[in-house]
Design a protein around this motif. Structure first.
Motif, PDB file in Angstrom:
ATOM      1  N   MET A   1      -7.899 167.462 -35.499  1.00  6.72           N
ATOM      2  CA  MET A   1      -7.700 168.764 -36.085  1.00  6.72           C
ATOM      3  C   MET A   1      -6.853 168.587 -37.339  1.00  6.72           C
ATOM      4  N   LYS A   2      -7.281 169.201 -38.427  1.00  6.53           N
ATOM      5  CA  LYS A   2      -6.478 169.156 -39.646  1.00  6.53           C
ATOM      6  C   LYS A   2      -5.985 170.563 -39.966  1.00  6.53           C
ATOM      7  N   LEU A   3      -4.742 170.633 -40.389  1.00  2.00           N
ATOM      8  CA  LEU A   3      -4.070 171.897 -40.625  1.00  2.00           C
ATOM      9  C   LEU A   3      -3.995 172.207 -42.110  1.00  2.00           C
ATOM     10  N   LEU A   4      -4.064 173.486 -42.429  1.00  2.00           N
ATOM     11  CA  LEU A   4      -3.849 173.959 -43.795  1.00  2.00           C
ATOM     12  C   LEU A   4      -2.653 174.894 -43.750  1.00  2.00           C
ATOM     13  N   LEU A   5      -1.535 174.456 -44.316  1.00  2.00           N
ATOM     14  CA  LEU A   5      -0.318 175.257 -44.317  1.00  2.00           C
ATOM     15  C   LEU A   5      -0.368 176.310 -45.403  1.00  2.00           C
ATOM     16  N   ASP A   6      -0.048 177.525 -45.033  1.00  2.00           N
ATOM     17  CA  ASP A   6      -0.018 178.645 -45.967  1.00  2.00           C
ATOM     18  C   ASP A   6       1.194 178.522 -46.885  1.00  2.00           C
ATOM     19  N   GLU A   7       1.174 179.285 -47.964  1.00  2.00           N
ATOM     20  CA  GLU A   7       2.263 179.256 -48.952  1.00  2.00           C
ATOM     21  C   GLU A   7       3.630 179.581 -48.365  1.00  2.00           C
ATOM     22  N   ASN A   8       3.640 180.369 -47.297  1.00  2.00           N
ATOM     23  CA  ASN A   8       4.922 180.774 -46.727  1.00  2.00           C
ATOM     24  C   ASN A   8       5.554 179.685 -45.866  1.00  2.00           C
ATOM     25  N   LEU A   9       4.941 178.509 -45.821  1.00  2.00           N
ATOM     26  CA  LEU A   9       5.488 177.359 -45.103  1.00  2.00           C
ATOM     27  C   LEU A   9       5.768 176.232 -46.090  1.00  2.00           C
ATOM     28  N   SER A  10       6.798 175.476 -45.823  1.00  2.00           N
ATOM     29  CA  SER A  10       7.196 174.392 -46.710  1.00  2.00           C
ATOM     30  C   SER A  10       6.170 173.257 -46.720  1.00  2.00           C
ATOM     31  N   ARG A  11       5.924 172.739 -47.913  1.00  2.00           N
ATOM     32  CA  ARG A  11       5.051 171.567 -48.071  1.00  2.00           C
ATOM     33  C   ARG A  11       5.630 170.355 -47.344  1.00  2.00           C
ATOM     34  N   GLU A  46     -14.843 176.584 -44.491  1.00  2.00           N
ATOM     35  CA  GLU A  46     -15.812 175.655 -45.069  1.00  2.00           C
ATOM     36  C   GLU A  46     -15.351 174.202 -44.963  1.00  2.00           C
ATOM     37  N   SER A  47     -14.046 173.985 -44.929  1.00  2.00           N
ATOM     38  CA  SER A  47     -13.488 172.629 -44.954  1.00  2.00           C
ATOM     39  C   SER A  47     -12.933 172.177 -43.601  1.00  2.00           C
ATOM     40  N   ASN A  48     -13.198 172.952 -42.554  1.00  2.00           N
ATOM     41  CA  ASN A  48     -12.770 172.613 -41.189  1.00  2.00           C
ATOM     42  C   ASN A  48     -11.261 172.473 -41.021  1.00  2.00           C
ATOM     43  N   PHE A  49     -10.512 173.373 -41.644  1.00  2.00           N
ATOM     44  CA  PHE A  49      -9.067 173.426 -41.476  1.00  2.00           C
ATOM     45  C   PHE A  49      -8.701 174.518 -40.476  1.00  2.00           C
ATOM     46  N   VAL A  50      -7.573 174.338 -39.813  1.00  2.00           N
ATOM     47  CA  VAL A  50      -6.934 175.383 -39.021  1.00  2.00           C
ATOM     48  C   VAL A  50      -5.792 175.903 -39.889  1.00  2.00           C
ATOM     49  N   ILE A  51      -5.749 177.197 -40.128  1.00  2.00           N
ATOM     50  CA  ILE A  51      -4.701 177.787 -40.963  1.00  2.00           C
ATOM     51  C   ILE A  51      -3.423 177.927 -40.139  1.00  2.00           C
TER      52      ILE A  51
END
Length: 101
Positions: A1-11, A46-51
């Motif tokens: 599983m690959k995650l996509l962190l939203d802007e409100n979370l730290s890089r 489209e890119s198989n990320f979990v937000i």
């Protein structure tokens, strides 16, 4: 599983999450900084990320459209970014250890 962190979370969370969720990213690293939630939703699907977010708007999109993508909403009071990564890792660790890929 690959995650996509939203802007409100730290890089910086990516460094901690990477051993458990390889190929994860942050919206700013995929050209979506300042993007609308619907644009992030489409890209993630489209890119198989979990937000991963603290924004309840993604829960509303999930209820309206259903997956993909899946959404993890962190309902944690203000805390350090390291502490925000902890429940994600803990949940993942209950199922498996760090990825070896």
């Amino acid at each position: 599983m690959k995650l996509l962190l939203d802007e409100n979370l730290s890089r910086r969370m990516l460094g901690i999450l990477e051993p458990y969720f390889p190929e994860s990213s942050h919206v700013s690293f995929v050209g979506l900084e300042g993007a609308k939630d619907t644009e992030i939703w489409s890209f993630a699907g489209e890119s198989n990320f979990v937000i991963v977010t603290r924004d309840s708007d993604f829960s509303e999109l999930a209820a309206l459209h259903g997956p993909p993508p899946k959404v993890i909403v962190l309902q944690i009071s203000n805390c350090r970014w390291r502490d925000m990564a902890s429940p994600i890792i803990k949940k993942h660790s209950n199922h498996s250890g760090p990825s070896t890929t």
